[in-house]
Design a protein around this motif. Structure first.
Motif, PDB file in Angstrom:
ATOM      1  N   CYS A  46       1.011  -1.001  -0.192  1.00 25.97           N
ATOM      2  CA  CYS A  46       0.035   0.058  -0.018  1.00 25.97           C
ATOM      3  C   CYS A  46       0.801   1.356  -0.106  1.00 25.97           C
ATOM      4  O   CYS A  46       0.242   2.361  -0.554  1.00 25.97           O
ATOM      5  N   ASN A  47       1.987   1.191   0.404  1.00 31.49           N
ATOM      6  CA  ASN A  47       2.959   2.263   0.513  1.00 31.49           C
ATOM      7  C   ASN A  47       2.818   3.450   1.409  1.00 31.49           C
ATOM      8  O   ASN A  47       3.388   4.506   1.539  1.00 31.49           O
ATOM      9  N   THR A  48       1.447   3.337   2.320  1.00 30.06           N
ATOM     10  CA  THR A  48       1.131   4.270   3.418  1.00 30.06           C
ATOM     11  C   THR A  48       1.066   3.607   4.947  1.00 30.06           C
ATOM     12  O   THR A  48       0.973   4.557   5.638  1.00 30.06           O
ATOM     13  N   CYS A  49       0.922   2.800   5.074  1.00 30.28           N
ATOM     14  CA  CYS A  49       0.762   1.817   6.296  1.00 30.28           C
ATOM     15  C   CYS A  49       2.322   2.004   7.242  1.00 30.28           C
ATOM     16  O   CYS A  49       3.185   2.356   6.698  1.00 30.28           O
TER      17      CYS A  49
ATOM     18  N   CYS B 178       5.126  -0.434   5.509  1.00 24.42           N
ATOM     19  CA  CYS B 178       5.455   0.504   4.435  1.00 24.42           C
ATOM     20  C   CYS B 178       6.264   1.423   4.527  1.00 24.42           C
ATOM     21  O   CYS B 178       7.426   1.703   4.175  1.00 24.42           O
TER      22      CYS B 178
ATOM     23  N   CYS C 212       3.722  -5.317   4.669  1.00 22.07           N
ATOM     24  CA  CYS C 212       2.511  -4.362   4.628  1.00 22.07           C
ATOM     25  C   CYS C 212       1.324  -5.138   5.196  1.00 22.07           C
ATOM     26  O   CYS C 212       0.999  -6.374   5.125  1.00 22.07           O
ATOM     27  N   LEU C 213       0.543  -4.019   5.721  1.00 23.21           N
ATOM     28  CA  LEU C 213      -0.861  -4.496   6.407  1.00 23.21           C
ATOM     29  C   LEU C 213      -1.833  -4.875   5.381  1.00 23.21           C
ATOM     30  O   LEU C 213      -2.582  -5.573   5.638  1.00 23.21           O
TER      31      LEU C 213
HETATM   32 ZN   LIG Z   1       1.361  -1.064   3.561  1.00 20.77          ZN
END
Ligand SMILES: [Zn+2]
Ligand SMILES: [Zn+2]
Length: 341
Positions: free
Chosen positions: A93-96, A99, A107-108
């Protein structure tokens, strides 16, 4: 662009894959579709086929070790058509929190090509553009295909999770498709490398890649051999590529105080450990899952420079996928095998 493509579809668990026509995967916004040149096989393909990976669903297309050429661009993507690329398995997701702290492999909301999403045992595969990682076309396709999984995972295990340094004594338990790649990485880092197998042929291959000590655990006592070879100092790091209860227990026995076991093998067992070995001897057991995108990029450079030469046991034509899976299941494969298109 074609309307259909040929793919090996897992329609039912515990059944052979079915090669048939399926719709061509048109890239969406931010994605590319690649034309597959080679697709590696992995023990996970057997777990998936058996229905032991709960996040998977049928019908779908397995395959998570891929090399191909960029064939079609989705909206908003600017990449050269025909560029040779590897497919990075993890879609993150690049945001959790994981990440954004350098642990995107955890990554979640992780999704994986060839597990939860359609993979590369097909003529084409669709993936986010950032997952299509360039590689120099001089690297043979069968060697390139296994880099994202077999090579990058060992790199993550050795450097990041094992913290291996020059001079370390490192044992690889179960030297197979991953372990052979691991020997080369360990040698590059200046480690002394010990390996185990019950198959002499695998140990021969390991020796040819520079393993310093090869132990046949079918007839030799692991702890005794390690004690003898290290003068009683034992191992700094154990890479457990088997990952069953008995191998973790053995790993703890052959570790020096403050040594570390890295658990890479996939099993659904439980193990017991002697409390005092962990506490009094400060031994560590750490998990290891896949790798991160930046590690894949580093590993690609090492392969391009000839530091690592990915070892492939044999290739099969794509149409022989069920034969290839059976050979893997029946222990006929002494290293990584790859489907070539
Ligand atoms: Zn993530
Ligand atoms: Zn795999």
């Amino acid at each position: 662009m074609p309307d259909f493509m040929k793919a090996a579809v897992l329609e039912e668990y515990q059944k052979p894959l079915v090669i048939r026509e399926v719709p061509y995967p048109k890239p969406g916004r931010g994605e590319v579709t690649i034309r597959i040149l080679a697709s590696g096989l992995c023990a996970s393909d057997l777990h998936l086929q058996d229905g032991r990976i709960p996040s998977s669903h049928v019908p779908y297309i397995p395959g998570h070790e891929m090399v191909g050429e960029i064939y079609e661009l989705g909206e908003g993507v600017d990449r050269p058509l025909g560029q040779r690329v590897l497919g990075f398995i993890d879609i993150t997701c690049n945001t959790c929190r994981l990440c954004t702290s350098g642990r995107a492999n955890l990554c979640l909301s992780l999704k994986r090509l060839g597990f939860e999403l359609d993979g590369s045992h097909a003529q084409f595969c669709r993936l986010p553009a950032q997952n299509a990682v360039p590689i120099c076309p001089e690297v043979p396709v069968e060697k390139a295909a296994v880099i994202p999984d077999a090579v990058a995972c060992m790199y993550h295990a050795i450097r990041e999770k094992g913290g291996v340094r020059a001079g370390d004594r490192v044992l690889i338990l179960g030297v197979g498709g991953l372990g052979i790649q691991g020997i080369q990485i360990l040698k590059y880092f200046g480690a002394e490398v010990y390996v185990t197998s019950r198959q002499d042929q695998k140990l021969e291959i390991a020796r040819s890649f520079g393993a310093d000590l090869c132990i046949n655990t079918g007839r030799q006592d692991l702890t005794e051999e390690i004690r003898r070879f290290t003068g009683g100092e034992m191992c700094d790091v154990v890479l457990d590529n088997i990952g069953i209860a008995s191998t973790i227990e053995q790993s703890l026995q052959v570790l020096r105080p403050a040594g570390r076991v890295v658990v890479i093998g996939y099993a659904d067992q439980e193990f017991t450990a002697v409390y005092q070995h962990i506490m009094l001897k400060e031994k560590e057991i750490v998990g290891c899952r896949a790798s991160n995108l930046h590690e894949l990029k580093e590993v690609i450079r090492l392969v391009e420079r000839g530091v690592i030469d990915p070892y492939i046991y044999r290739t099969y034509p794509f149409e022989a996928i069920n034969q290839a899976l059976d050979d893997l299941r029946n222990g006929k494969s002494l290293g990584r095998t790859v489907l070539v298109f």
